[in-house]
Design an enzyme around this catalytic site. Structure first.
Site, PDB file in Angstrom:
ATOM      1  N   GLN A  19       9.182  -3.200 -15.824  1.00  0.00           N
ATOM      2  CA  GLN A  19       8.080  -2.466 -15.215  1.00  0.00           C
ATOM      3  C   GLN A  19       6.851  -2.341 -16.110  1.00  0.00           C
ATOM      4  OE1 GLN A  19      11.014   0.771 -13.754  1.00  0.00           O
ATOM      5  NE2 GLN A  19       9.431   0.766 -12.199  1.00  0.00           N
ATOM      6  N   ARG A  76      12.765   7.265 -23.550  1.00  0.00           N
ATOM      7  CA  ARG A  76      13.803   6.441 -22.924  1.00  0.00           C
ATOM      8  C   ARG A  76      13.176   5.135 -22.446  1.00  0.00           C
ATOM      9  NH1 ARG A  76      16.006   6.381 -17.046  1.00  0.00           N
ATOM     10  NH2 ARG A  76      17.670   4.854 -17.341  1.00  0.00           N
ATOM     11  N   HIS A 120      18.357  -2.164 -16.919  1.00  0.00           N
ATOM     12  CA  HIS A 120      17.534  -1.541 -15.879  1.00  0.00           C
ATOM     13  C   HIS A 120      17.031  -2.661 -14.943  1.00  0.00           C
ATOM     14  CE1 HIS A 120      14.992   2.259 -14.982  1.00  0.00           C
ATOM     15  NE2 HIS A 120      14.769   1.415 -13.988  1.00  0.00           N
ATOM     16  N   ASN A 165      21.287   1.653 -15.546  1.00  0.00           N
ATOM     17  CA  ASN A 165      20.432   2.530 -14.780  1.00  0.00           C
ATOM     18  C   ASN A 165      20.735   2.350 -13.298  1.00  0.00           C
ATOM     19  OD1 ASN A 165      17.978   4.339 -14.494  1.00  0.00           O
ATOM     20  ND2 ASN A 165      17.395   2.617 -13.178  1.00  0.00           N
ATOM     21  N   GLU A 166      21.164   3.431 -12.661  1.00  0.00           N
ATOM     22  CA  GLU A 166      21.338   3.493 -11.214  1.00  0.00           C
ATOM     23  C   GLU A 166      22.079   2.315 -10.602  1.00  0.00           C
ATOM     24  OE1 GLU A 166      17.469   4.113  -9.502  1.00  0.00           O
ATOM     25  OE2 GLU A 166      17.213   6.050 -10.451  1.00  0.00           O
ATOM     26  N   ASN A 294      19.018  10.887 -12.649  1.00  0.00           N
ATOM     27  CA  ASN A 294      17.654  10.547 -12.213  1.00  0.00           C
ATOM     28  C   ASN A 294      17.436  11.245 -10.881  1.00  0.00           C
ATOM     29  OD1 ASN A 294      17.763   8.795 -14.354  1.00  0.00           O
ATOM     30  ND2 ASN A 294      17.636   6.917 -13.157  1.00  0.00           N
ATOM     31  N   TYR A 296      14.922  12.617  -7.828  1.00  0.00           N
ATOM     32  CA  TYR A 296      13.624  12.528  -7.167  1.00  0.00           C
ATOM     33  C   TYR A 296      13.499  13.375  -5.914  1.00  0.00           C
ATOM     34  CZ  TYR A 296      12.428   8.783 -10.343  1.00  0.00           C
ATOM     35  OH  TYR A 296      12.144   8.081 -11.481  1.00  0.00           O
ATOM     36  N   GLU A 352      15.378  10.793 -15.518  1.00  0.00           N
ATOM     37  CA  GLU A 352      14.143  10.461 -14.790  1.00  0.00           C
ATOM     38  C   GLU A 352      13.835  11.576 -13.806  1.00  0.00           C
ATOM     39  OE1 GLU A 352      13.987   6.697 -12.668  1.00  0.00           O
ATOM     40  OE2 GLU A 352      14.954   5.663 -14.336  1.00  0.00           O
ATOM     41  N   TRP A 398       9.532  10.574 -15.506  1.00  0.00           N
ATOM     42  CA  TRP A 398       9.211   9.213 -15.079  1.00  0.00           C
ATOM     43  C   TRP A 398       7.803   9.245 -14.519  1.00  0.00           C
ATOM     44  CZ3 TRP A 398      11.561   4.597 -15.739  1.00  0.00           C
ATOM     45  CH2 TRP A 398      10.938   3.523 -15.090  1.00  0.00           C
ATOM     46  N   GLU A 405       6.022  -0.912  -9.760  1.00  0.00           N
ATOM     47  CA  GLU A 405       6.985  -0.110  -9.001  1.00  0.00           C
ATOM     48  C   GLU A 405       7.798  -1.033  -8.064  1.00  0.00           C
ATOM     49  OE1 GLU A 405       8.351   2.772  -9.279  1.00  0.00           O
ATOM     50  OE2 GLU A 405       9.336   2.686  -7.332  1.00  0.00           O
ATOM     51  N   TRP A 406       8.529  -1.955  -8.671  1.00  0.00           N
ATOM     52  CA  TRP A 406       9.459  -2.835  -7.956  1.00  0.00           C
ATOM     53  C   TRP A 406       8.824  -3.437  -6.692  1.00  0.00           C
ATOM     54  CZ3 TRP A 406      12.469  -4.003 -11.705  1.00  0.00           C
ATOM     55  CH2 TRP A 406      12.837  -3.048 -12.630  1.00  0.00           C
TER      56      TRP A 406
HETATM   57  C1  GBH Z   1      14.028   5.002 -10.047  1.00  0.00           C
HETATM   58  O1  GBH Z   1      14.760   4.708  -8.910  1.00  0.00           O
HETATM   59  C2  GBH Z   1      14.043   3.806 -10.950  1.00  0.00           C
HETATM   60  O2  GBH Z   1      15.020   3.972 -11.966  1.00  0.00           O
HETATM   61  C3  GBH Z   1      12.711   3.474 -11.548  1.00  0.00           C
HETATM   62  O3  GBH Z   1      12.759   2.202 -12.104  1.00  0.00           O
HETATM   63  C4  GBH Z   1      11.639   3.619 -10.496  1.00  0.00           C
HETATM   64  O4  GBH Z   1      10.389   3.175 -10.926  1.00  0.00           O
HETATM   65  C5  GBH Z   1      11.577   5.069 -10.118  1.00  0.00           C
HETATM   66  O5  GBH Z   1      12.806   5.510  -9.675  1.00  0.00           O
HETATM   67  C6  GBH Z   1      10.551   5.373  -9.023  1.00  0.00           C
HETATM   68  O6  GBH Z   1      10.887   4.759  -7.842  1.00  0.00           O
HETATM   69  O7  GBH Z   1      15.818   8.084   1.177  1.00  0.00           O
HETATM   70  O8  GBH Z   1      13.537   7.345   1.363  1.00  0.00           O
HETATM   71  O9  GBH Z   1      14.016   9.573   0.573  1.00  0.00           O
HETATM   72  C7  GBH Z   1      14.614   5.588  -7.829  1.00  0.00           C
HETATM   73  C8  GBH Z   1      15.627   5.357  -6.759  1.00  0.00           C
HETATM   74  C9  GBH Z   1      16.277   5.518  -4.502  1.00  0.00           C
HETATM   75  C10 GBH Z   1      15.088   7.354  -5.496  1.00  0.00           C
HETATM   76  C11 GBH Z   1      15.927   6.035  -3.142  1.00  0.00           C
HETATM   77  C12 GBH Z   1      14.769   7.888  -4.124  1.00  0.00           C
HETATM   78  C13 GBH Z   1      15.596   8.083  -1.824  1.00  0.00           C
HETATM   79  C14 GBH Z   1      14.503   7.514  -0.998  1.00  0.00           C
HETATM   80  N1  GBH Z   1      15.284   5.921  -5.482  1.00  0.00           N
HETATM   81  N2  GBH Z   1      15.761   7.460  -3.165  1.00  0.00           N
HETATM   82  S1  GBH Z   1      14.479   8.176   0.647  1.00  0.00           S
END
Ligand code: GBH
Length: 443
Positions: A19, A76, A120, A165-166, A294, A296, A352, A398, A405-406
Site C-alpha cells: 500500500q 506497525r 499483508h 494480517n486478516e 483490526n 473498523y 488497526e 490506520w 486502498e486495494w
Molecule cells: C484493513 O482491512 C486492511 O488490513 C488494510 O490493509 C486496509 O487498508 C484497511 O483495512 C482499510 O480498508 O460489511 O461493508 O461494512 C479491512 C477489512 C473488511 C473491514 C470488511 C470492514 C466490513 C465492511 N474490512 N469490513 S461492510
C-alpha cells in the site's frame, strides 16, 4: 485521557508494504499477486496500482521523521515477501532485506518500536503461478521458510511480530467475493485457502520459537462486530452463524483447535468443508502470544435461508464513513471484551483502527474533523475495555499516510497525513495528525 492508559502502552500508526512502498520492480524485487491483479483491466478503481504508491521505499526517512514528530512509540508495518525472496523461496535478495534493515535501524534510533507483519496480502506471484499459492497445502512450508529467514535477519532487533494480517480477507475477500487478488469466487476454494493460511500461521509460530528467544508473536484479525437486525430468534441465529464466519473461524480455531461447530456442520452438509489431515488442528492451535485486533465497523445481519451462510448483511442506520462502513465505537469495547474472555485471555493490541474521509486539500491544509471525532471515540472505547479488565497493550491508527486502498486504488484516504498524488507525493499532515500529536503529548 492518554494519561489513564498504562505505562508502556504502545501508541502507533500502521501501514502495509504494497500500500505504501512503491518501487515494485526495483532492486531485484519480484512481483506479487497484487502487482499482477492491479495491472489487469477492471480490477482496481481507475486502473490504479502500487508501482509507485507513496514511494515510501525511497522516502522512508521522511516518513519516520513524520512519526517522530507525531510522538508515537511504535510503528506497525509489513514486509514484502517478494522483496526479500523475489520468487517466494530460494536465495535472499540482499538489497530487499537491506531496505528493512535501514528502516528498522532508523526506527530504533528515534525510539520507535517496530511491530512487523510477515504477510499483508502481497504473495510472491511465482508461488501463485507455480504451486497455486494459498490453494496449496505446501504453502505452510514456504511460509515457514520465509518466516525463519525473516526472523533470523531481523529478530535481533524486532520484538513484536504478527504472522498474518486478516486471514479472513486473504481467503474470503480474495477467493469468495473476488474483490482482492487473485480474484476468485468459490466458497470451497476459499475455505481451503483459509485452512492453509491457518496452518501457515501455526507453522510460523513454531519457527519463531526456534529462532527468536526474546520476542512475542501474534495473529491480526479483522474483527467486525456482528449484531442481529431484530431480536427475533431467526435473526439472532443468523448473526451467530455470521459471527462464526467472519470472526470465530479465525479467532476461535487457533485457540481451541476446532472450527466453530455450527458453521462447520453447515459447510460439511453442503460439501464445501476444508479437507483436514492428521495433525492439522494441532498445528493451527500452536500457542501464540497475543491478538491483533483490526477494528473498523459492525455488520447488521438478517436471516436469509437461500444463502449458504443463512443470512445477509442489511444497511444499518448509523453514520457511515467514505467506505460506507458504519461508525460504531461501542463495538470496539464489546469486541475486545469478547476476544479477551472467549479467545484465550491473551494480551491484545488494536493493530488497526481508522476511517476513510472525504479529505479535501484547502489552502494547503486538510480539516478532517470527522476523523478526529472517530479517533477520540475509539480511544475512549478502548479505554473502557481496559477498565473492564481487558489486557490491552497498544493502539495503532490506520494509517500513517493516504495510500493504495486495494481495489479502491487511491480514491479512498485513510491517512493522518495527506499524500498529494498530483504534486510529487508531497506529505501534508492533516488536522487528525495534530490531534493525535497533542493527545500523545499531554492529554
Ligand atoms: C484493513 O482491512 C486492511 O488490513 C488494510 O490493509 C486496509 O487498508 C484497511 O483495512 C482499510 O480498508 O460489511 O461493508 O461494512 C479491512 C477489512 C473488511 C473491514 C470488511 C470492514 C466490513 C465492511 N474490512 N469490513 S461492510
Amino acid at each position: 485521557m492518554r494519561a489513564v492508559f498504562p505505562e508502556g502502552f504502545l501508541w502507533g500508526v500502521a501501514t502495509a508494504s504494497y500500500q505504501i512502498e512503491g518501487a515494485d520492480f526495483e532492486d531485484g524485487k519480484g512481483p506479487s499477486i497484487w502487482t499482477d491483479f492491479s495491472h489487469r483491466p477492471g480490477k482496481v478503481n481507475s486502473g490504479d496500482n502500487g508501482d509507485v504508491a507513496c514511494d515510501h521505499y525511497h522516502r522512508f526517512s521522511e516518513d519516520i521523521e513524520l512519526m517522530k514528530q507525531l510522538g508515537v512509540n511504535s510503528y506497525r508495518f509489513s514486509i514484502s515477501w517478494s522483496r526479500v525472496l523475489p520468487e517466494g523461496r530460494g536465495k535472499i535478495n540482499r538489497k530487499g532485506s537491506d531496505f528493512y534493515n535501514k528502516l528498522i535501524d532508523r526506527l530504533l534510533e528515534v525510539g520507535i518500536q517496530p511491530m512487523v507483519t510477515l504477510y499483508h496480502w502481497d504473495l510472491p506471484l511465482e508461488l501463485h503461478r507455480k504451486i497455486d499459492g494459498w490453494e496449496s497445502r505446501d504453502m505452510r512450508h514456504y511460509f515457514g521458510d520465509y518466516s525463519s529467514l525473516v526472523f533470523s535477519e531481523f529478530g535481533d532487533r524486532v520484538k513484536h511480530w504478527i504472522t498474518l494480517n486478516e486471514p479472513y480477507c486473504s481467503s474470503h475477500v480474495s477467493y469468495l467475493w473476488g474483490e482482492h487478488a487473485p480474484g476468485k469466487r468459490d466458497l470451497k476454494t476459499s475455505l481451503t485457502v483459509a485452512h492453509n493460511l491457518l496452518l501457515s500461521h501455526g507453522e510460523a509460530v513454531r519457527r519463531f520459537r526456534e529462532v527468536v528467544k526474546d520476542g512475542t508473536i501474534g495473529l491480526a484479525n479483522v474483527s467486525t462486530f456482528v449484531e442481529p437486525a431484530t431480536d427475533s430468534k431467526e435473526d439472532r441465529w443468523a448473526a451467530r452463524i455470521r459471527d462464526q464466519f467472519i470472526n470465530g473461524w479465525f479467532f476461535e480455531t487457533p485457540i481451541t483447535g476446532e472450527y466453530p461447530s455450527e458453521l462447520f456442520k453447515r459447510f460439511n452438509d453442503a460439501g464445501v468443508q476444508p479437507l483436514i489431515e492428521d495433525g492439522d488442528m494441532d498445528l493451527i492451535s500452536t500457542p501464540f502470544d497475543f491478538w491483533g485486533v483490526n477494528y473498523y465497523t459492525r455488520n447488521v445481519i438478517r436471516k436469509e435461508e437461500s444463502s449458504i451462510l443463512g443470512s445477509e448483511v442489511v444497511q444499518g442506520e448509523l453514520a457511515k464513513t467514505e467506505m460506507g462502513w458504519e461508525v460504531y465505537p461501542e463495538g470496539l469495547e464489546a469486541f475486545l471484551y469478547k476476544t479477551f474472555k472467549e479467545y484465550g485471555k491473551k494480551p491484545i493490541y488494536i493493530t488497526e483502527n481508522g476511517m476513510a474521509c472525504k479529505d479535501k486539500l484547502t489552502d494547503g491544509f486538510v480539516e478532517d474533523f470527522e476523523r478526529v471525532d472517530y479517533m477520540k471515540r475509539h480511544f475512549s472505547s478502548a479505554l473502557s475495555a481496559l477498565k473492564a479488565g481487558v489486557d490491552l497493550r497498544g493502539f495503532y491508527v490506520w494509517s500513517l499516510l493516504d495510500n493504495f486502498e486495494w481495489s479502491y486504488g487511491y480514491s479512498k484516504r485513510f491517512g493522518l497525513v495527506y499524500v498529494d498524488y498530483e504534486k510529487g507525493l508531497k506529505r501534508i499532515p492533516k488536522r487528525s495528525y495534530y490531534y493525535y500529536r497533542d493527545f500523545l503529548e499531554r492529554d
